[in-house]
Design a protein around this motif. Structure first.
Motif, PDB file in Angstrom:
ATOM      1  N   PRO A 260      25.046 -22.224  18.850  1.00 27.90           N
ATOM      2  CA  PRO A 260      25.692 -21.808  17.182  1.00 27.90           C
ATOM      3  C   PRO A 260      26.878 -21.019  17.546  1.00 27.90           C
TER       4      PRO A 260
ATOM      5  N   LYS B  61      28.544 -19.068  15.897  1.00 27.32           N
ATOM      6  CA  LYS B  61      28.784 -17.761  15.325  1.00 27.32           C
ATOM      7  C   LYS B  61      28.456 -16.654  16.355  1.00 27.32           C
TER       8      LYS B  61
ATOM      9  N   HIS C 240      14.168 -20.832  11.214  1.00 23.15           N
ATOM     10  CA  HIS C 240      14.656 -19.768  11.894  1.00 23.15           C
ATOM     11  C   HIS C 240      14.264 -18.313  11.533  1.00 23.15           C
TER      12      HIS C 240
ATOM     13  N   SER D 239      17.310 -13.556  15.100  1.00 22.53           N
ATOM     14  CA  SER D 239      17.532 -13.555  16.408  1.00 22.53           C
ATOM     15  C   SER D 239      16.814 -12.596  17.163  1.00 22.53           C
ATOM     16  N   GLN D 240      16.969 -12.705  18.415  1.00 29.95           N
ATOM     17  CA  GLN D 240      16.323 -11.779  19.391  1.00 29.95           C
ATOM     18  C   GLN D 240      14.695 -11.537  18.993  1.00 29.95           C
TER      19      GLN D 240
ATOM     20  N   GLY E 243      17.573 -20.208  16.382  1.00 33.90           N
ATOM     21  CA  GLY E 243      17.889 -19.425  17.355  1.00 33.90           C
ATOM     22  C   GLY E 243      16.500 -18.604  17.421  1.00 33.90           C
ATOM     23  N   GLY E 244      16.920 -17.432  18.231  1.00 34.57           N
ATOM     24  CA  GLY E 244      15.700 -16.679  18.225  1.00 34.57           C
ATOM     25  C   GLY E 244      15.444 -16.234  19.851  1.00 34.57           C
TER      26      GLY E 244
ATOM     27  N   GLU F 160      18.714 -23.786  18.366  1.00 33.80           N
ATOM     28  CA  GLU F 160      20.130 -23.419  18.526  1.00 33.80           C
ATOM     29  C   GLU F 160      20.035 -22.141  19.099  1.00 33.80           C
ATOM     30  N   SER F 161      19.952 -22.069  20.402  1.00 32.79           N
ATOM     31  CA  SER F 161      19.850 -20.882  21.385  1.00 32.79           C
ATOM     32  C   SER F 161      21.446 -20.378  21.394  1.00 32.79           C
ATOM     33  N   GLY F 162      21.832 -19.250  20.889  1.00 33.23           N
ATOM     34  CA  GLY F 162      23.170 -18.634  21.220  1.00 33.23           C
ATOM     35  C   GLY F 162      23.372 -17.504  22.029  1.00 33.23           C
ATOM     36  N   ARG F 163      22.473 -16.453  21.749  1.00 29.41           N
ATOM     37  CA  ARG F 163      22.145 -15.260  22.588  1.00 29.41           C
ATOM     38  C   ARG F 163      21.941 -15.571  24.095  1.00 29.41           C
TER      39      ARG F 163
ATOM     40  N   TYR G  88      27.619 -12.113  20.355  1.00 30.31           N
ATOM     41  CA  TYR G  88      28.110 -11.577  18.768  1.00 30.31           C
ATOM     42  C   TYR G  88      28.863 -10.329  18.953  1.00 30.31           C
TER      43      TYR G  88
HETATM   44  C1  LIG Z   1      20.538 -20.638  11.729  1.00 31.52           C
HETATM   45  C2  LIG Z   1      20.875 -19.723  12.962  1.00 31.52           C
HETATM   46  N1  LIG Z   1      20.808 -20.569  14.085  1.00 31.52           N
HETATM   47  C3  LIG Z   1      20.984 -19.970  15.236  1.00 31.52           C
HETATM   48  C4  LIG Z   1      21.059 -18.497  15.377  1.00 31.52           C
HETATM   49  C5  LIG Z   1      21.546 -17.911  16.480  1.00 31.52           C
HETATM   50  O1  LIG Z   1      20.278 -17.181  17.231  1.00 31.52           O
HETATM   51  P1  LIG Z   1      20.366 -16.517  18.811  1.00 31.52           P
HETATM   52  O2  LIG Z   1      21.685 -15.998  18.924  1.00 31.52           O
HETATM   53  O3  LIG Z   1      19.078 -15.640  18.538  1.00 31.52           O
HETATM   54  O4  LIG Z   1      19.881 -17.703  19.435  1.00 31.52           O
HETATM   55  C6  LIG Z   1      21.279 -17.672  14.243  1.00 31.52           C
HETATM   56  C7  LIG Z   1      21.368 -16.272  14.340  1.00 31.52           C
HETATM   57  O5  LIG Z   1      20.888 -15.526  13.611  1.00 31.52           O
HETATM   58  C8  LIG Z   1      21.059 -18.392  13.132  1.00 31.52           C
HETATM   59  O6  LIG Z   1      21.143 -17.636  11.910  1.00 31.52           O
END
Ligand SMILES: Cc1ncc(COP(=O)(O)O)c(C=O)c1O
Length: 644
Positions: free
Chosen positions: A111, A113, A260, A263-264, A299-300, A348-351, A551
């Motif tokens: 993701p 963002k 979703h 996050s975290q 994510g999460g 959708e693992s970002g962190r 982030y």
């Molecule tokens: C729809 C969606 N996908 C993925 C993420 C990324 O989450 P994370 O960074 O916890 O993996 C988020 C972040 O809140 C989100 O809103």
């Protein structure tokens, strides 16, 4: 003559040798460092991008950059760590797929963002090519940012967030150039818009539904799930959505279920709970629309910022491998029970992919005790009786009386302030009293160590006796989550780690905001209110703030007009040596001023007019005018942080 002798702080270790296990006790690097960070025999922090292989000396890298004119604060991005995180994530899922004989694949989707920096996204895309890593966008600008560059054949382009006709049109048209865009319907109105625009363009869409799970996550972002969540379709909307698709003869476009829960996610129990609900929803949908083929867990996946392996807000009580096993098992068994094919699992693992990869290095620019300097103390200036009383308290306090003396000291300090306001105590006398007060507090705290039970009032003195280390960075620009949601980030010196750090300190930034500080620190048991740092000597003293890759850059703001920091990408060459792959200059003053609509040329012209006027009125010489103009123009092009 009475002389105050400042109390000596007890050393943390009675032995002279300061070694890595003591550093670990103090900074807990083996807890949060995940083997990416360690300390070498020189007492420098080392970075080990693939957890087992070659190491890079962070302090030496900083020195090398400073020699090249790249000054702190510097954000280090370790490309190797990103690669390792992606590999580990995919290996975790692949391992679980083999273990549970799961009949489909795992596909990661980053993701953007979480870190939209182009260089970072490029590293992620390249590192993820072999795993068909996709990208997730949460807005129209994010889609426009990556649409043309995300060219891995077959990789997903997941389109989340609020959508208008332009967003949907772009997502659909991108399919014509080979992008596998899946439009994830988050708000009910989007479905009709997709059908309408797809039919107008004559393009077949692939659609996902984002469900609003009743199950909530855990941790700070728990409200991203649950009935009150901002995004997602409720049960009724999902049922209606299927009907609308069927009526339009497009139910075969429905491919994906997304959820979703925040996050975290700190507790694995929340993930398991949400999985039970989401897998059931998936199997029901798949029975209605056999085209369903992707299960997207959002994510999460957490990051253990404090290394405690607990469900505290800055930690997680599960591993990446456990996360993958729980997902694969839950999806596989639910589908088996429902006799439907196993879908592709997407996360959708970002962190979890980027947090470890960035380290901010800042330089300490000054140190000051919170209650003011102590220095050498002589007898009280003048002969005001209240100062004599303060001195007397200091001289006569004992372990037994220290709680009572503390109360007296606060009272006395208040009276001294009153006398100062009324003009009965001079500035010099008040200065003396403040200094004596600080000595007294330190003495009380020291004597209290002989007590069996230390009253909490006295324990709290630790906070008052701390020193503030002023550092060349902005919390608001580089660590917004530390300020906004009190998230912990590991902080420690990146050198001198074979010397015992004896000073208890908090960290304050350059901004003129009392919130611009770090006053909670990682500790093996629970977060601490101070960190141990070294006394400053003549050499620059650098601190590293770790795990800031997720982030922080994106959410960072321009408080006090401190802009983006210098950033460098570090990777390894064939010989295993580190190389600076990219150097990205931080914002100049003219750049940050432009964000707030100041135009440099206009500022220079206005300065010229003021100079002309001052010259005419004889307030400025020609030489001074040249110097001012030159300085001003140079400053506009300089870094926004201090040049130390
Ligand atoms: C729809 C969606 N996908 C993925 C993420 C990324 O989450 P994370 O960074 O916890 O993996 C988020 C972040 O809140 C989100 O809103």
């Amino acid at each position: 003559m009475t002389v105050f002798v400042p109390p000596v702080e007890k050393p943390i270790s009675s032995k002279n040798v300061w070694n890595s296990s003591k550093n670990n006790e103090m900074f807990w690097i083996h807890g949060w460092g995940e083997n990416y960070f360690d300390i070498n025999e020189k007492g420098h922090i080392i970075v080990r991008p693939d957890r087992n292989g070659p190491t890079f000396d962070l302090y030496e890298m900083v020195q090398s950059l400073v020699q090249r004119g790249i000054d702190p604060p510097i954000l280090f991005r370790f490309d190797g760590i990103i690669k390792d995180r992606i590999q580990r994530l995919c290996a975790s899922f692949d391992g679980a797929i083999r273990e549970f004989n799961y009949q489909n694949h795992y596909r990661p989707a980053f993701p953007i963002k979480v870190n939209q920096q182009k260089h970072v996204v490029d590293v992620i895309r390249n590192a993820g090519k072999d795993f068909l890593l996709g990208l997730e966008v949460g807005s129209k600008p994010e889609l426009v940012g990556v649409l043309s560059i995300h060219n891995t054949d077959g990789a997903l382009l997941l389109c989340n967030g609020y959508k208008d006709a332009e967003y949907i049109e772009l997502a659909l048209l991108s399919r014509k150039i080979g992008r596998r865009s899946i439009i994830i319907v988050e708000q009910f109105y989007e479905l009709n818009l997709v059908l309408e625009i797809a039919s107008k363009l004559g393009i077949d869409a692939e659609i996902g539904f984002r469900m609003k799970p009743s199950s909530k996550g855990s941790g700070i972002w728990a409200t991203s799930g649950g009935d009150m969540a901002k995004f997602g379709l409720n049960i009724h909307e999902i049922i209606m959505g299927v009907e609308i698709l069927k009526k339009a003869g497009k139910d075969h476009w429905l491919k994906l279920l997304h959820f979703h829960i925040g996050s975290q996610i700190t507790s694995i129990v929340s993930i398991k709970k949400a999985l039970r609900e989401a897998t059931r929803m998936y199997t029901e949908l798949a029975k209605l629309c056999p085209s369903m083929s992707f299960f997207d867990t959002g994510g999460g996946l957490g990051v253990d910022y404090d290394g405690t392996r607990t469900s505290s807000d800055s930690s997680m009580n599960y591993s990446m491998e456990e996360y993958a096993r729980d997902i694969v098992y839950a999806v596989g068994s639910a589908c088996d029970e429902a006799h439907i094919p196993h879908p592709v699992i997407v996360s959708e693992s970002g962190r979890a992919i980027v947090a470890h990869s960035s380290v901010l290095v800042t330089e300490v620019i000054d140190v000051a005790p919170i209650l003011g300097p102590v220095g050498e103390m002589g007898p009280p200036p003048g002969n005001h009786e209240l100062l004599g009383e303060m001195l007397n308290l200091y001289q006569t306090v004992t372990p037994k009386t220290c709680h009572e003396v503390l109360n007296d000291a606060y009272d006395l300090r208040h009276n001294i302030l009153e006398q100062f306001i009324q003009g009965n105590i001079s500035l010099a006398e008040r200065g003396y009293a403040e200094s004596a007060f600080r000595h007294l507090l330190a003495r009380i705290r020291q004597l209290s160590k002989e007590l069996k039970y230390v009253p909490s009032d006295i324990e709290k003195l630790d906070e008052k006796l701390l020193k503030m280390y002023f550092c060349n960075f902005s919390v608001f620009q580089s660590l917004p989550d530390s300020w906004a949601i009190k998230q912990l980030f590991p902080v420690m010196p990146i050198h001198r780690l074979n010397e015992e750090p004896k000073v208890r300190a908090t960290i304050v930034d350059l901004t003129c905001d009392s919130d611009g500080k770090i006053d909670r620190f990682v500790h093996p048991k629970e977060s601490a209110k101070y960190i141990h740092l070294h006394e400053l000597d003549k050499t620059p003293y650098y601190l590293g703030i770790f795990l800031v890759g997720a982030y922080q850059e994106t959410l960072g703001g321009l408080h006090n007009l401190f802009g983006d920091t210098n950033a460098v990408h570090i990777d390894m060459d064939e010989a295993g040596n580190w190389v600076f792959k990219h150097e990205i200059e931080g914002n100049s003053m003219s750049e940050v001023l432009r964000y707030v609509q100041y135009d440099s040329a206009d500022l220079i012209e206005r300065l010229r007019l003021s100079i002309e006027k001052a010259l005419k009125e004889g307030r400025l010489t020609n030489e001074e005018s040249a110097q001012l103009k030159k300085r001003f123009k140079e400053a506009l092009e300089h870094y926004t942080y201090l040049v130390v």
